[in-house]
Every structure is written in structure tokens, then in C-alpha cells.
Design an enzyme around this catalytic site. Sequence first.
Site, PDB file in Angstrom:
ATOM      1  N   HIS A 101      42.918 -24.244   4.017  1.00 27.07           N
ATOM      2  CA  HIS A 101      42.355 -25.205   2.704  1.00 27.07           C
ATOM      3  C   HIS A 101      41.468 -24.443   1.734  1.00 27.07           C
ATOM      4  O   HIS A 101      41.156 -25.668   0.799  1.00 27.07           O
ATOM      5  CB  HIS A 101      41.163 -24.789   4.336  1.00 27.07           C
ATOM      6  N   ASP A 132      46.416 -22.656   9.156  1.00 29.17           N
ATOM      7  CA  ASP A 132      45.759 -23.287   7.670  1.00 29.17           C
ATOM      8  C   ASP A 132      46.069 -21.514   6.912  1.00 29.17           C
ATOM      9  O   ASP A 132      45.687 -20.440   6.335  1.00 29.17           O
ATOM     10  CB  ASP A 132      44.447 -22.423   8.419  1.00 29.17           C
ATOM     11  N   SER A 215      37.782 -16.964   2.131  1.00 27.56           N
ATOM     12  CA  SER A 215      38.522 -17.790   2.189  1.00 27.56           C
ATOM     13  C   SER A 215      39.948 -17.085   2.003  1.00 27.56           C
ATOM     14  O   SER A 215      39.737 -17.354   0.568  1.00 27.56           O
ATOM     15  CB  SER A 215      38.770 -19.148   2.564  1.00 27.56           C
TER      16      SER A 215
END
Length: 363
Positions: A101, A132, A215
Site C-alpha cells: 500500500h 501487503d 508503514s
Amino acid sequence: MDAFRTPTRARTTRARLYVPLAVFACSAALLAGCSSGSGSSPAKKGTTTQAAVPVAADGLQDDYLKVIKDVLPSVVQIQASSDLGSGVVYDDNGHIVTNAHVVGDEKTFKVTTANNEDEQTATLVYAYPEQDLAVIKLDKVPDGLRAASFGDSSKVEVGQIVLAMGSPLGLSSSVTQGIVSATGRTVSEGSSGGGTGATIANMVQTSAAINPGNSGGALVDLNGKVIGIPTLAASDPSLGGGTAPGIGFAIPASMVTKVADQIIKDGKVTDSGRAALGITGRTVVDDDYRAAGVAVVEVEDGGAADKAGIAPGDIITGLGDTGITTITSLSEALAADKPGAKSAVTYTRDGSEKTVDVTLGEQ
């Protein structure tokens, strides 16, 4: 953003979503050379007094400093055209592992390393949204680039001290600390706002702050080993949809290395380790508008469901001992299984309930 549905299954928000940054001031008392007021004995002339530092605390601080010095140079900031995230240097050839992402649909990126403020350019190798994860590669490997060392996530224990490293809110080379607060979590990521919609098993839950921009960074133990890639932060409707403090999730290092090794070697994921039924489905509701199962829309030719006789129009209501009410609950149940495992699938067809044994395929 939603709160947990059950203690082990949470719907979460991606850690890179931007939120207002609150800056908190703190104060500390400097003890060295200070008097304590009435009742204290005056210091002798020519001497100074200094507060004793507990040996254990002093040793722990040294551990923190050593880990940060060793690992932070391996954590980079990744800039896509409109989004910002983090990454971890995977090898000496310039491969960097991050979240799918973070890269989104883009192919080229700007990367800033901890020991070099000059922006480097990088190109996407492959993104695997189902887990992911993604790998990008620097177009030119700068001097001093240091690959991180990945640990054995099967040995991670609740209560273990960890540090989260990344670029929260664009503040590169930031470090937060906490503990491993749970292991083995199955977490579903939202698909809105650019999320992958992935359901990820065996995630590491941590109290270390995971903020937007973290992230793809590193969750590190005090041995300097990366034990996970911070990916998600839990959300709480009572906070107005904001993230729940102290509840973040990281993809375990074992899955990170499994996926990254395949991408680097083959340019794609050839062995996902993720079970699949081989269907396309959608959530259906009952007469009271409550989620009541997953309607099979399409069946993959030769897939697990096809071989078991499951057909479009069937409504799946159970997998093994787990009741299925939504497509998310089906994904979470499959995440707990492995390809090749046999599981009983309960479904309804023309109002009649049926159960069939299915040998699960691979996603």
C-alpha cells in the site's frame, strides 16, 4: 475506521494515512548537583553530588542506543508521487522491502536513506497486495548502504521490548518504543482510500506507536533483528474514527523474508503459503439486513471449490468449525489454513444446506 470485532480479528486503518500531528512538551528534573530543599545536608566544599543511575536502567539504555545505531541506517523513507512511507534495506544490491500500500500503483519512487540526505531513485520490482508486501530496487546503490538483519518471528514473545523505526508523518529516522503485546493476530486491512484489502495472519501486535508514514518500516528487537514490518494501526469509533493508541500490527519477519526472497529471485510470488477456495464472492444479507454468508459469484476452473462441486449461486455459511457471514470472515478463516489442507465447507443451494470436504488450493 472500525474497532475490533473480536479480540483476535480487527479491522484496521493503514498506518500511512495522514492525521494531524500533535506535539507534546515534557519536562524532566536534572538531579545531578541539585539540592533537595529543607532537611538535606549541604555538600562538602570542593565536591559535587550526583544521582545514582540504576545499573539495569543504564544497561537498557545502552541496549536501545546500540540497536538504534545498528539498525536505523537500514531504514529508509519512500516517497511516491502523493504518498509517503518507509522501507527496510533487504540486501547489499539495493533491494528494499516495504508495504504494497506504500507503493500503490506506481513504478518509480524517491528514496532517502538515513546516512545520505540526497534523494535516490528506485524502481518497483513487484508488489504483492494479498500480503501487503512489495520490493523496490535502488537504481544506484549509494555508499554506506546497510542491509538489515531479519530475525525468527516464531520466537517472538509477548512482553518482549521492541522499537519501531520509520518516517511517521514525514519525520524521517524516527524511533518509538513499546512491547510485543500479542502474537498470532489475524487482521483485515480496509480497501478504501488505497488500501489493499488484505487479510493477514500471524501478525505481531505491538504497543510501540505506529503512525502514518511508519508503514513499511522496521519493528526491531533488542538484538537488532527486524521481527516485523509495521503495517496497520487499529481504529476506534469512539475516537471519532482515529487510531487506537498503543495497538499496532506488523507483518512477521518470516512472511516478509519468504515473500521478498521469491520476488527477488523470480520477479513474483510463486509460493504464497495462503489457502484459497478459488472463488469470487460477495457478502449477502438476510431478511433483517444482517450479514448471512458469502454468495459465490464465480468459480475458478479446476480450483478447490470447482473440484468439490461448489457452483455460482451457492451461499457459503461455514468453513470447518467457523461460521461465515461476510467475505472478510471467509478471508480470515482461510488465512488460518494452509494450501493442501482439507476443510468442510457448508453452503446452501436452493434453500437446502449441504456440506462438502474441500482440499484447499493456493492464492
